[in-house]
Motif scaffolding. Structure first.
Motif, PDB file in Angstrom:
ATOM      1  N   VAL A   1       0.919  -1.358  -0.099  1.00 15.89           N
ATOM      2  CA  VAL A   1      -0.072   0.003   0.038  1.00 15.89           C
ATOM      3  C   VAL A   1       0.764   1.309   0.096  1.00 15.89           C
ATOM      4  CG1 VAL A   1      -2.038   1.213   1.210  1.00 15.89           C
ATOM      5  CG2 VAL A   1      -1.763  -1.363   1.193  1.00 15.89           C
ATOM      6  N   ILE A   2       1.791   1.199   0.799  1.00 15.48           N
ATOM      7  CA  ILE A   2       2.843   2.602   0.892  1.00 15.48           C
ATOM      8  C   ILE A   2       3.374   2.605  -0.394  1.00 15.48           C
ATOM      9  CG2 ILE A   2       4.806   3.617   2.065  1.00 15.48           C
ATOM     10  CD1 ILE A   2       2.197   2.958   3.667  1.00 15.48           C
ATOM     11  N   ARG A   3       3.994   1.697  -0.780  1.00 18.20           N
ATOM     12  CA  ARG A   3       4.581   1.614  -2.362  1.00 18.20           C
ATOM     13  C   ARG A   3       3.441   2.197  -3.598  1.00 18.20           C
ATOM     14  NH1 ARG A   3       9.421  -1.211  -2.609  1.00 18.20           N
ATOM     15  NH2 ARG A   3       8.989  -1.981  -4.771  1.00 18.20           N
ATOM     16  N   ALA A   4       2.118   1.678  -3.393  1.00 20.91           N
ATOM     17  CA  ALA A   4       1.393   2.224  -4.402  1.00 20.91           C
ATOM     18  C   ALA A   4       1.142   3.698  -4.160  1.00 20.91           C
ATOM     19  CB  ALA A   4       0.053   1.348  -3.977  1.00 20.91           C
ATOM     20  N   VAL A   5       0.758   4.195  -3.049  1.00 21.33           N
ATOM     21  CA  VAL A   5       0.767   5.688  -2.774  1.00 21.33           C
ATOM     22  C   VAL A   5       1.733   6.328  -3.402  1.00 21.33           C
ATOM     23  CG1 VAL A   5       0.740   7.298  -0.824  1.00 21.33           C
ATOM     24  CG2 VAL A   5      -0.547   5.035  -0.561  1.00 21.33           C
ATOM     25  N   LYS A   6       3.082   5.924  -3.163  1.00 28.41           N
ATOM     26  CA  LYS A   6       4.068   6.604  -3.639  1.00 28.41           C
ATOM     27  C   LYS A   6       4.130   6.655  -5.313  1.00 28.41           C
ATOM     28  CE  LYS A   6       8.173   8.799  -4.286  1.00 28.41           C
ATOM     29  NZ  LYS A   6       9.505   8.351  -3.991  1.00 28.41           N
ATOM     30  N   LYS A   7       3.783   5.453  -5.819  1.00 32.45           N
ATOM     31  CA  LYS A   7       3.457   5.518  -7.443  1.00 32.45           C
ATOM     32  C   LYS A   7       2.669   6.422  -7.806  1.00 32.45           C
ATOM     33  CE  LYS A   7       5.062   0.632  -7.264  1.00 32.45           C
ATOM     34  NZ  LYS A   7       4.589  -0.824  -7.289  1.00 32.45           N
ATOM     35  N   VAL A   8       1.221   6.486  -7.353  1.00 32.49           N
ATOM     36  CA  VAL A   8       0.352   7.318  -7.758  1.00 32.49           C
ATOM     37  C   VAL A   8       0.650   8.851  -7.594  1.00 32.49           C
ATOM     38  CG1 VAL A   8      -1.422   5.761  -7.639  1.00 32.49           C
ATOM     39  CG2 VAL A   8      -1.050   7.319  -5.637  1.00 32.49           C
ATOM     40  N   VAL A   9       1.255   9.165  -6.677  1.00 34.10           N
ATOM     41  CA  VAL A   9       1.630  10.549  -6.276  1.00 34.10           C
ATOM     42  C   VAL A   9       2.984  10.881  -7.420  1.00 34.10           C
ATOM     43  CG1 VAL A   9       2.876  12.176  -4.874  1.00 34.10           C
ATOM     44  CG2 VAL A   9       1.366  10.711  -4.039  1.00 34.10           C
ATOM     45  N   THR A  10       3.910   9.930  -7.650  1.00 38.98           N
ATOM     46  CA  THR A  10       4.877  10.267  -8.713  1.00 38.98           C
ATOM     47  C   THR A  10       4.165  10.590 -10.127  1.00 38.98           C
ATOM     48  OG1 THR A  10       6.425   8.958  -7.378  1.00 38.98           O
ATOM     49  CG2 THR A  10       6.943   9.262  -9.941  1.00 38.98           C
ATOM     50  N   ALA A  11       3.152   9.546 -10.506  1.00 37.28           N
ATOM     51  CA  ALA A  11       2.535   9.825 -11.653  1.00 37.28           C
ATOM     52  C   ALA A  11       1.888  11.139 -11.782  1.00 37.28           C
ATOM     53  CB  ALA A  11       1.515   8.704 -11.678  1.00 37.28           C
ATOM     54  N   GLY A  12       1.092  11.252 -10.440  1.00 31.20           N
ATOM     55  CA  GLY A  12       0.393  12.516 -10.705  1.00 31.20           C
ATOM     56  C   GLY A  12       1.534  13.955 -10.857  1.00 31.20           C
ATOM     57  N   ARG A  13       2.645  13.740 -10.095  1.00 32.98           N
ATOM     58  CA  ARG A  13       3.419  14.791 -10.317  1.00 32.98           C
ATOM     59  C   ARG A  13       4.343  15.153 -11.801  1.00 32.98           C
ATOM     60  NH1 ARG A  13       7.761  13.414  -6.762  1.00 32.98           N
ATOM     61  NH2 ARG A  13       8.610  12.201  -8.373  1.00 32.98           N
ATOM     62  N   GLU A  14       4.343  13.935 -12.398  1.00 29.52           N
ATOM     63  CA  GLU A  14       5.190  13.968 -13.570  1.00 29.52           C
ATOM     64  C   GLU A  14       4.415  13.721 -14.937  1.00 29.52           C
ATOM     65  OE1 GLU A  14       8.634  11.364 -13.303  1.00 29.52           O
ATOM     66  OE2 GLU A  14       9.203  12.126 -11.385  1.00 29.52           O
ATOM     67  N   LEU A  15       3.288  13.125 -14.814  1.00 32.65           N
ATOM     68  CA  LEU A  15       2.591  12.872 -16.008  1.00 32.65           C
ATOM     69  C   LEU A  15       1.372  13.571 -16.387  1.00 32.65           C
ATOM     70  CD1 LEU A  15       2.227   8.927 -15.622  1.00 32.65           C
ATOM     71  CD2 LEU A  15       4.144  10.078 -16.880  1.00 32.65           C
ATOM     72  N   PRO A  16       1.190  14.011 -17.809  1.00 32.58           N
ATOM     73  CA  PRO A  16      -0.181  14.560 -18.062  1.00 32.58           C
ATOM     74  C   PRO A  16      -1.312  14.021 -17.623  1.00 32.58           C
ATOM     75  CG  PRO A  16       1.239  14.262 -19.921  1.00 32.58           C
ATOM     76  CD  PRO A  16       1.952  13.278 -18.958  1.00 32.58           C
ATOM     77  N   LEU A  17      -2.347  14.708 -17.092  1.00 33.65           N
ATOM     78  CA  LEU A  17      -3.604  14.240 -16.458  1.00 33.65           C
ATOM     79  C   LEU A  17      -4.113  13.099 -16.762  1.00 33.65           C
ATOM     80  CD1 LEU A  17      -5.639  14.542 -14.303  1.00 33.65           C
ATOM     81  CD2 LEU A  17      -6.798  15.904 -15.746  1.00 33.65           C
ATOM     82  N   GLU A  18      -4.279  12.587 -18.205  1.00 30.92           N
ATOM     83  CA  GLU A  18      -4.736  11.573 -18.730  1.00 30.92           C
ATOM     84  C   GLU A  18      -3.929  10.161 -18.381  1.00 30.92           C
ATOM     85  OE1 GLU A  18      -4.501  14.218 -20.390  1.00 30.92           O
ATOM     86  OE2 GLU A  18      -6.493  14.866 -20.838  1.00 30.92           O
ATOM     87  N   ALA A  19      -2.466  10.496 -18.500  1.00 24.21           N
ATOM     88  CA  ALA A  19      -1.631   9.371 -18.434  1.00 24.21           C
ATOM     89  C   ALA A  19      -1.715   8.970 -16.683  1.00 24.21           C
ATOM     90  CB  ALA A  19      -0.183   9.620 -18.848  1.00 24.21           C
ATOM     91  N   ALA A  20      -1.737  10.206 -15.826  1.00 21.11           N
ATOM     92  CA  ALA A  20      -1.676  10.051 -14.480  1.00 21.11           C
ATOM     93  C   ALA A  20      -2.671   9.210 -14.276  1.00 21.11           C
ATOM     94  CB  ALA A  20      -1.611  11.211 -13.734  1.00 21.11           C
ATOM     95  N   LEU A  21      -4.058   9.480 -14.767  1.00 28.57           N
ATOM     96  CA  LEU A  21      -5.148   8.840 -14.638  1.00 28.57           C
ATOM     97  C   LEU A  21      -5.173   7.104 -14.732  1.00 28.57           C
ATOM     98  CD1 LEU A  21      -7.865  11.295 -15.296  1.00 28.57           C
ATOM     99  CD2 LEU A  21      -7.277  10.559 -13.141  1.00 28.57           C
TER     100      LEU A  21
END
Length: 300
Positions: free
Chosen positions: A253-273
């Motif tokens: 769960v902790i690792r999953a949290v970090k992954k989605v935050v990283t995606a939200g920070r670095e990727l365009p919205l559609e890719a982050a979603l």
């Protein structure tokens, strides 16, 4: 059949995430020769980058070159890359503390190595090598904190920005001294600094090259807090306790949290979603989710 499809989806998603994490910023198309710069860096020995992995899921990465205030020698740059690879493969990891030996953080690069590879191509290759390494460090599925004791100068200041958080000890200092060396940050520190403190504050810190003490760092949002202890052992214990409030719980769960935050920070919205959806699929119906459902059958 459903179980087979679920496992297949999990493995596919896991592979995609791992590939994204390890993707290099630069390759041969950018005139980057990693093997060549590795051979050059190998010539400048000294110090070490040590990693210990605790049962709690927190890793301690220590820069050890106290003779030069933990400045990066060539072999230390290579070891940092090796430690990052080791952390990428640490499936039980949840958090990471980066610190320096001898009660100081890091004074940047060893000038002996810098002078020896001062030609343009070698300098660019070293820049790309360290950008790749610190970007991979930043994208680790671990919640990371830089424990800033003493001085974090130049490349050391850049290293702090590759962490999710920064904690400082009394009397410590973060200072982007690149201007005084006739340089700008080259390890990704400027780009990351803008995202941490904003463009105005980043411009002031880089163009002024002034030291940032714990109080100002806290005001700028560069630091999460000032620890009470200044000694090496005490400050590490405080940092470990501070980080543990964010790493409590199952590693998945902790690792999953970090992954989605990283995606939200670095990727365009559609890719982050899409990434968030894929990561969600790896924990939905997993052991931690099922245990939580069994434990909390009704909302309180």
């Amino acid at each position: 059949m459903a179980v087979f499809l679920w496992k297949n989806l999990f493995q596919t998603t896991k592979g995609k995430i791992l590939q994204q994490r390890r993707a290099l910023l630069y390759n041969g198309a950018h005139e980057y020769d990693e093997e060549l710069i590795k051979k050059k860096l190998q010539q400048f020995a000294g110090g070490s980058v040590n990693l210990s992995k605790e049962h709690s899921g927190i890793g301690i990465l220590t820069l050890n070159n106290s003779r030069l205030m933990n400045a990066f020698t060539g072999t230390m740059m290579l070891e940092l890359q090796e430690r990052v690879t080791e952390l990428e493969n640490w499936k039980d990891g949840k958090g990471l503390i980066i610190c320096g030996a001898g009660n100081t953080f890091c004074s940047g690069s060893d000038l002996n190595a810098v002078k020896a590879i001062s030609n343009s191509q070698d300098g660019m290759n070293m820049c790309m090598f360290m950008q790749n390494t610190l970007t991979r460090l930043m994208r680790l599925p671990l919640i990371s904190v830089a424990l800033v004791q003493g001085k974090a100068l130049g490349g050391g200041a850049e290293l702090t920005t590759a962490c999710d958080f920064r904690l400082m000890t009394p009397g410590s200092e973060i200072r982007f001294v690149h201007k005084h060396m006739g340089l700008v940050p080259g390890w990704g520190g400027a780009a990351r600094l803008v995202r941490i403190v904003g463009s105005r504050a980043a411009l002031q810190l880089l163009s002024g090259a002034h030291g940032v003490d714990p109080e100002r760092a806290l005001h700028l949002g560069l630091s999460e807090g000032t620890l009470s202890s200044s000694d090496e052992t005490g400050s590490l214990e405080e940092a470990r306790a501070w980080l543990s409030q964010y790493t409590e719980g199952p590693a998945s769960v902790i690792r999953a949290v970090k992954k989605v935050v990283t995606a939200g920070r670095e990727l365009p919205l559609e890719a982050a979603l899409r990434t968030e959806k894929d990561v969600f699929g790896t924990v939905w119906g997993g052991p931690a989710n099922l245990e939580a459902l069994a434990r909390r059958q009704k909302h309180k």
